[in-house]
Design a protein around this motif. Structure first.
Motif, short mmCIF file in Angstrom:
data_model
loop_
_atom_site.label_atom_id
_atom_site.label_comp_id
_atom_site.label_asym_id
_atom_site.label_seq_id
_atom_site.Cartn_x
_atom_site.Cartn_y
_atom_site.Cartn_z
N ASN A 202 35.35 10.92 -12.46
CA ASN A 202 35.38 11.41 -11.45
C ASN A 202 35.18 12.78 -11.32
N ARG A 203 35.15 13.63 -10.24
CA ARG A 203 34.80 14.83 -10.18
C ARG A 203 35.57 15.85 -11.02
N GLU A 204 37.01 15.84 -11.21
CA GLU A 204 37.75 16.58 -12.02
C GLU A 204 37.49 16.29 -13.27
N GLU A 205 36.91 15.16 -13.77
CA GLU A 205 36.64 14.96 -15.13
C GLU A 205 35.31 15.69 -15.45
N LEU A 206 34.46 15.59 -14.23
CA LEU A 206 33.05 16.12 -14.64
C LEU A 206 33.24 17.71 -14.71
N ILE A 207 34.10 18.27 -13.90
CA ILE A 207 34.14 19.69 -13.94
C ILE A 207 34.51 20.27 -15.31
N LYS A 208 35.36 19.59 -15.90
CA LYS A 208 36.23 19.73 -17.09
C LYS A 208 35.21 19.57 -18.19
N ALA A 209 34.57 18.50 -18.06
CA ALA A 209 33.39 18.10 -19.18
C ALA A 209 32.38 19.13 -19.22
N VAL A 210 31.85 19.66 -18.02
CA VAL A 210 30.91 20.63 -18.12
C VAL A 210 31.27 21.90 -18.62
N ASN A 211 32.53 22.43 -18.36
CA ASN A 211 33.04 23.42 -18.89
C ASN A 211 33.36 23.54 -20.54
N TYR A 212 33.55 22.19 -20.85
CA TYR A 212 33.67 21.86 -22.21
C TYR A 212 32.30 22.19 -22.97
N ALA A 213 31.44 21.37 -22.37
CA ALA A 213 30.08 21.43 -22.94
C ALA A 213 29.29 22.98 -23.00
N PHE A 214 29.96 23.74 -22.07
CA PHE A 214 29.27 24.97 -22.19
C PHE A 214 29.98 25.99 -23.42
N ARG A 215 30.87 25.27 -24.05
CA ARG A 215 31.53 25.97 -25.04
C ARG A 215 30.53 25.98 -26.23
N PHE A 216 29.45 24.92 -26.31
CA PHE A 216 28.78 24.53 -27.37
C PHE A 216 27.15 25.24 -26.95
N ASP A 217 26.93 25.22 -25.65
CA ASP A 217 25.36 25.71 -25.42
C ASP A 217 25.36 26.28 -23.82
N ARG A 218 24.35 27.12 -23.68
CA ARG A 218 24.37 27.71 -22.71
C ARG A 218 23.71 26.75 -21.36
N LYS A 219 23.13 25.66 -21.80
CA LYS A 219 22.73 24.47 -20.98
C LYS A 219 23.44 23.37 -21.10
N VAL A 220 23.39 22.36 -19.83
CA VAL A 220 24.07 21.20 -19.86
C VAL A 220 23.37 20.24 -19.25
N ILE A 221 23.25 18.87 -19.87
CA ILE A 221 22.67 17.74 -19.25
C ILE A 221 23.57 16.99 -18.77
#
Length: 370
Positions: A202-221
């Motif tokens: 869902n949207r809440e999990e998407l936002i959380k996951a994107v912010n988590y992925a940005f811990r490891f790189d400046r780009k997210v897919i």
């Protein structure tokens, strides 16, 4: 050169996959034929410091022994010297300290082309993909663009960088929801071993996951979810690469994440995968095409999705430095294809030397005189 080939094993590194690299190095050191090779270990700490120990004559007793945390280990400048003593006339005795380097580094600073550039500057043979193939293979966004150019079928995806997300996250949320829907997968663009990967429902999990992925790189897919079987193929070679029999992964967790890959050991592998012969051949052919599309060399593992409702094949990614741990698919698929572990290591060393010899034919001076 002496009767044994001197191989420098480089492992550890500044990466979230540091521990995976240690497992790979431990496994590889245990499989080398020490009657044919001298193994010199080079350990890179999580802080990026290089250390080296004595030449190995047998497998280390434990993974912990690979860290050189105490006693006798030379550090950075001294450790790097053996990799560069082949330049400007060679070492004092006229021979290099190592004949070929075998990088066993996963993730950032290991399979992204950076250390490959170091080996290129040192003019030393090394196992695996070159600078370009490593960089493209590491960056999932660039990889998918290359696959698209090659005409390889793949899942729908969207991508953005940190600045774009911070400026207009609502736009990218809407874009993902319209193009991909839920569930979807969120990944750092530059990392492996499923580090930083999340599944959002869902949207809440998407936002959380994107912010988590940005811990490891400046780009997210962000990729669409496909209800599919996970099929993998090992590729071996340089210009005339060949593909192994395909294998299938059934993850122990909801998806094939870091824990399922390296920790619990409960994910199941079927080698060869139970596939119709024409499907297996199509996947093998696509694996070689993907390998060649990124200008691969040495080895790669190519991962696919086989959609369950219609058997449509989608390429997922190319891993230019796959693991050699006890749970790793790459050597297991070659074993099933008739290439045992020790022969696989021999072949990779030979491919590295052949590729290096071929590159020596290039005129880098820019002198156009004939």
């Amino acid at each position: 050169m002496g009767s044994k080939v001197r191989v420098g094993l480089v492992y550890g590194g500044k990466s979230g996959e540091h521990e995976v690299s240690l497992q790979t190095a431990f496994a590889v050191m245990g499989e080398f034929d020490y009657s044919k090779y001298e193994i010199k270990p080079f350990y890179i700490t999580k802080q990026g410091q290089w250390k080296t120990g004595d030449v190995l004559h047998a497998r280390p007793a434990a993974v912990e022994d690979l860290r050189f945390e105490s006693g006798g280990a030379e550090q950075s400048g001294f450790a790097l010297a053996p990799l560069f003593d082949g330049l400007n006339g060679g070492a004092a005795d006229g021979e290099p300290a190592v004949d070929v380097v075998f990088p066993l580094l996963h993730g950032t600073f290991g399979e992204d082309g950076t250390i490959q550039g170091l080996f290129e500057m040192a003019n030393i043979p090394y196992v695996g993909a070159g600078v370009l193939a490593s960089a493209v293979g590491m960056d999932k966004i660039m990889m998918k663009k290359v696959f698209a150019q090659e005409g390889l079928p793949q899942c729908v995806f969207r991508y953005f960088n940190r600045t774009q997300w911070e400026r207009d996250s609502s736009y990218f949320i809407m874009e993902c929801e319209v193009a991909l829907g839920y569930p979807c997968f969120i990944k750092p663009a530059n990392l492996g071993s499923s580090v930083g990967v999340s599944k959002a429902k869902n949207r809440e999990e998407l936002i959380k996951a994107v912010n988590y992925a940005f811990r490891f790189d400046r780009k997210v897919i962000v990729e669409e979810f496909v209800d599919a079987r996970e099929i993998e193929v090992s590729v071996l070679g340089n210009d005339d690469a060949k593909a192994s029999v395909p294998g299938e992964i059934t993850a122990s967790n909801e998806f094939y994440d870091y824990k399922a890959k390296y920790i619990d050991g409960k994910s199941t592998m079927q080698i060869p995968a139970n596939l119709p012969s024409e499907t297996a051949e199509s996947i093998r052919e696509m694996a070689v095409r993907a390998f060649q599309a990124i200008d691969g060399s040495g080895l790669s593992r190519v991962d696919f999705f086989l959609r369950k409702n219609d058997n449509q094949i989608f390429i997922n990614e190319v891993n230019t430095l796959p693991g050699f741990t006890p749970f790793s698919m790459y050597p297991l698929m070659w074993k099933e294809s008739g290439v045992p572990y020790k022969e696989l290591l021999d072949t990779l060393i030979s491919l590295a030397q052949a590729r290096h010899a071929d590159k020596q034919r290039i005129d880098f001076t820019g002198d156009a005189a004939k």
